[in-house]
Write a protein that holds these residues in place. Structure first.
Motif, mmCIF file in Angstrom:
data_model
loop_
_atom_site.group_PDB
_atom_site.id
_atom_site.type_symbol
_atom_site.label_atom_id
_atom_site.label_comp_id
_atom_site.label_asym_id
_atom_site.label_seq_id
_atom_site.Cartn_x
_atom_site.Cartn_y
_atom_site.Cartn_z
ATOM 1 N N ASP A 97 56.174 40.972 50.412
ATOM 2 C CA ASP A 97 55.718 39.650 50.864
ATOM 3 C C ASP A 97 55.086 38.804 49.771
ATOM 4 O OD1 ASP A 97 56.598 40.384 53.337
ATOM 5 O OD2 ASP A 97 54.650 40.263 54.336
ATOM 6 N N TRP A 98 54.142 39.380 49.045
ATOM 7 C CA TRP A 98 53.411 38.589 48.062
ATOM 8 C C TRP A 98 54.343 38.025 46.981
ATOM 9 C CZ3 TRP A 98 48.793 36.512 48.285
ATOM 10 C CH2 TRP A 98 47.809 37.065 49.116
ATOM 11 N N PHE A 99 55.373 38.769 46.629
ATOM 12 C CA PHE A 99 56.302 38.315 45.601
ATOM 13 C C PHE A 99 57.311 37.314 46.149
ATOM 14 C CE2 PHE A 99 54.698 42.369 44.105
ATOM 15 C CZ PHE A 99 54.396 42.095 42.788
ATOM 16 N N GLN A 100 57.610 37.396 47.439
ATOM 17 C CA GLN A 100 58.574 36.484 48.049
ATOM 18 C C GLN A 100 57.969 35.126 48.392
ATOM 19 O OE1 GLN A 100 59.962 38.851 51.392
ATOM 20 N NE2 GLN A 100 61.835 39.388 50.313
ATOM 21 N N TYR A 101 56.700 35.121 48.808
ATOM 22 C CA TYR A 101 56.128 33.912 49.412
ATOM 23 C C TYR A 101 55.030 33.242 48.591
ATOM 24 C CZ TYR A 101 58.534 35.936 53.415
ATOM 25 O OH TYR A 101 59.479 36.478 54.252
ATOM 26 N N THR A 102 54.645 33.843 47.460
ATOM 27 C CA THR A 102 53.641 33.212 46.605
ATOM 28 C C THR A 102 54.088 33.262 45.151
ATOM 29 O OG1 THR A 102 52.288 35.142 45.969
ATOM 30 C CG2 THR A 102 51.891 34.186 48.158
ATOM 31 N N ARG A 103 53.327 32.582 44.322
ATOM 32 C CA ARG A 103 53.605 32.554 42.884
ATOM 33 C C ARG A 103 52.713 33.532 42.119
ATOM 34 N NH1 ARG A 103 52.679 26.238 42.645
ATOM 35 N NH2 ARG A 103 51.352 26.859 44.396
ATOM 36 N N VAL A 104 52.363 34.637 42.768
ATOM 37 C CA VAL A 104 51.455 35.600 42.157
ATOM 38 C C VAL A 104 51.999 36.116 40.827
ATOM 39 C CG1 VAL A 104 52.408 37.596 43.419
ATOM 40 C CG2 VAL A 104 50.040 37.632 42.603
ATOM 41 N N MET A 105 53.323 36.217 40.688
ATOM 42 C CA MET A 105 53.907 36.714 39.448
ATOM 43 C C MET A 105 53.541 35.823 38.260
ATOM 44 S SD MET A 105 57.919 37.556 38.599
ATOM 45 C CE MET A 105 58.007 38.705 39.958
ATOM 46 N N LEU A 106 53.561 34.522 38.463
ATOM 47 C CA LEU A 106 53.250 33.597 37.376
ATOM 48 C C LEU A 106 51.812 33.738 36.916
ATOM 49 C CD1 LEU A 106 55.008 30.354 38.701
ATOM 50 C CD2 LEU A 106 55.872 31.983 37.000
ATOM 51 N N TRP A 107 50.908 33.791 37.874
ATOM 52 C CA TRP A 107 49.486 33.825 37.527
ATOM 53 C C TRP A 107 49.072 35.175 36.972
ATOM 54 C CZ3 TRP A 107 49.696 31.500 42.890
ATOM 55 C CH2 TRP A 107 49.968 30.132 42.806
ATOM 56 N N PHE A 161 40.968 46.182 40.718
ATOM 57 C CA PHE A 161 40.667 45.241 41.796
ATOM 58 C C PHE A 161 41.560 45.521 43.010
ATOM 59 C CE2 PHE A 161 40.954 42.833 37.648
ATOM 60 C CZ PHE A 161 39.605 42.988 37.307
ATOM 61 N N ILE A 162 41.091 45.078 44.181
ATOM 62 C CA ILE A 162 41.907 45.159 45.388
ATOM 63 C C ILE A 162 41.706 43.889 46.194
ATOM 64 C CG2 ILE A 162 40.145 46.412 46.726
ATOM 65 C CD1 ILE A 162 42.567 47.996 47.957
ATOM 66 N N ALA A 163 42.800 43.404 46.792
ATOM 67 C CA ALA A 163 42.749 42.164 47.568
ATOM 68 C C ALA A 163 43.829 42.220 48.635
ATOM 69 C CB ALA A 163 42.961 40.944 46.660
ATOM 70 N N GLY A 164 43.743 41.293 49.586
ATOM 71 C CA GLY A 164 44.767 41.245 50.623
ATOM 72 C C GLY A 164 44.566 40.065 51.538
ATOM 73 N N GLU A 194 33.294 53.198 43.605
ATOM 74 C CA GLU A 194 33.380 53.724 42.247
ATOM 75 C C GLU A 194 34.736 53.426 41.613
ATOM 76 O OE1 GLU A 194 35.208 56.707 44.928
ATOM 77 O OE2 GLU A 194 33.422 55.451 45.019
ATOM 78 N N THR A 195 35.717 53.027 42.433
ATOM 79 C CA THR A 195 37.066 52.730 41.933
ATOM 80 C C THR A 195 37.265 51.248 41.696
ATOM 81 O OG1 THR A 195 38.004 54.655 43.053
ATOM 82 C CG2 THR A 195 39.541 52.888 42.458
ATOM 83 N N PHE A 196 36.829 50.413 42.649
ATOM 84 C CA PHE A 196 37.118 48.978 42.612
ATOM 85 C C PHE A 196 35.873 48.175 42.234
ATOM 86 C CE2 PHE A 196 39.954 50.871 45.834
ATOM 87 C CZ PHE A 196 41.175 50.604 45.224
ATOM 88 N N GLY A 197 36.023 47.348 41.195
ATOM 89 C CA GLY A 197 34.905 46.526 40.748
ATOM 90 C C GLY A 197 34.820 45.200 41.459
ATOM 91 N N LYS A 198 35.976 44.673 41.927
ATOM 92 C CA LYS A 198 36.001 43.395 42.641
ATOM 93 C C LYS A 198 36.978 43.499 43.813
ATOM 94 C CE LYS A 198 34.833 40.258 38.794
ATOM 95 N NZ LYS A 198 35.269 39.060 38.031
ATOM 96 N N VAL A 199 36.608 42.825 44.903
ATOM 97 C CA VAL A 199 37.422 42.827 46.121
ATOM 98 C C VAL A 199 37.551 41.394 46.617
ATOM 99 C CG1 VAL A 199 37.629 43.646 48.489
ATOM 100 C CG2 VAL A 199 36.571 45.110 46.755
ATOM 101 N N ALA A 200 38.774 40.992 46.971
ATOM 102 C CA ALA A 200 38.997 39.650 47.535
ATOM 103 C C ALA A 200 39.737 39.777 48.863
ATOM 104 C CB ALA A 200 39.788 38.780 46.572
ATOM 105 N N ALA A 201 39.282 39.011 49.845
ATOM 106 C CA ALA A 201 39.895 39.028 51.172
ATOM 107 C C ALA A 201 40.203 37.599 51.598
ATOM 108 C CB ALA A 201 38.963 39.689 52.181
ATOM 109 N N LEU A 202 41.469 37.343 51.917
ATOM 110 C CA LEU A 202 41.899 36.029 52.384
ATOM 111 C C LEU A 202 42.189 36.117 53.877
ATOM 112 C CD1 LEU A 202 44.416 35.153 49.511
ATOM 113 C CD2 LEU A 202 41.936 34.826 49.580
ATOM 114 N N VAL A 214 41.827 33.519 43.344
ATOM 115 C CA VAL A 214 41.372 34.904 43.287
ATOM 116 C C VAL A 214 41.609 35.490 41.893
ATOM 117 C CG1 VAL A 214 41.878 37.248 44.086
ATOM 118 C CG2 VAL A 214 41.582 35.395 45.748
ATOM 119 N N ILE A 215 42.813 35.314 41.356
ATOM 120 C CA ILE A 215 43.120 35.881 40.044
ATOM 121 C C ILE A 215 42.243 35.249 38.956
ATOM 122 C CG2 ILE A 215 44.931 36.023 38.277
ATOM 123 C CD1 ILE A 215 46.919 36.515 40.547
ATOM 124 N N ASP A 216 41.957 33.969 39.064
ATOM 125 C CA ASP A 216 41.059 33.327 38.112
ATOM 126 C C ASP A 216 39.641 33.916 38.217
ATOM 127 O OD1 ASP A 216 42.994 31.706 37.040
ATOM 128 O OD2 ASP A 216 42.509 29.979 38.318
#
Length: 246
Positions: free
Chosen positions: A48-58, A112-115, A132-140, A240-242
């Protein structure tokens, strides 16, 4: 830039599972690379993320590796009855597997982990379960306390009470995000949440952020214009990536 679709045997899920990966090997400003584990929403897939967003570019611009697992409709929780441990999969097994396969950093500060929606709920819970694994978490547009919506008449698996019991059991407290945050306390990773001003999930996201702050756990929160759709998530994942890699 390597865009890869692969499969491997997951001990946590007891079967072969798919994984979509973006690894900017030739573009990475440094190796070992930072990594983002990016979770999809209900009825979605690892594509989904690769089909519907420009996450690859960023991600490429930042030299960030991105891994999108298949969460199916399991809300990323461990399911005792079936033996499918989704939380253990995304919080333990997946980081360990990808680090063996690619030159990724093992530092918490680079992991990082997000979703989105169901994946936002899963990302928060994974980050708070494995601080202890993830330093930053983003939730949309996080779909918080999903069992509260599983007695509605709209249809679909998420509305079936029996499905909720199969996922979360009779005691849902262990899967409540605020409960996990309070247990995590000062060990909590940095948290970034956003939910569209026109999203039906806005109220519960505001309630969570208020609860986090009352518990002494800082969390960034924004409610820009937008609904529960890919237009909103496409815009927000760039922010989020920024934030992950300023």
């Amino acid at each position: 830039m390597a865009s890869i679709t692969l499969s491997f045997h997951s001990e946590a899920l007891e079967r072969t599972v798919p994984l979509r990966a973006l690894v900017p090997l030739e573009d990475a400003p440094r190796v070992p690379m930072p990594a983002l584990y990016l979770l999809h929403g209900l009825y979605g897939s690892e594509q989904d993320w690769f089909q519907y967003t420009r996450v690859m570019l960023w991600a490429r611009a930042k030299g960030l590796a991105v891994f999108c697992p298949a969460g199916e409709n399991g809300f990323y929780v461990n399911q005792a009855d079936t033996g499918e441990a989704y939380m253990r999969y995304v919080g333990e097994e997946l980081p360990a597997f990808t680090r063996r396969l690619f030159p990724l950093s093992s530092r918490r500060e680079d992991t990082f982990i997000a979703g989105l929606s169901m994946g936002g709920y899963g990302a928060l819970n994974a980050g708070l379960t494995y601080p202890e694994t993830f330093g930053k978490v983003a939730a949309l547009s996080a779909a918080l306390r999903p069992w509260k919506r599983m007695d509605k008449p709209q249809g679909g698996c998420v509305q079936r009470p029996a499905y909720a019991r199969a996922l979360f059991g009779q005691d849902t407290e262990p899967w409540d995000t605020l409960t996990l945050a309070r247990q995590c306390g000062a060990r909590a990773p940095e948290l970034w949440l956003s939910c569209g001003a026109q999203d039906d999930l806005l109220e519960e996201n505001i309630a969570l952020v208020n609860g986090l702050r009352q518990a002494g756990i800082p969390a960034y929160f924004d409610q820009p214009p937008g609904a529960h759709n890919w237009d909103f998530w496409d815009r927000e994942i760039q922010r989020v990536i920024d934030w992950l890699m300023p």
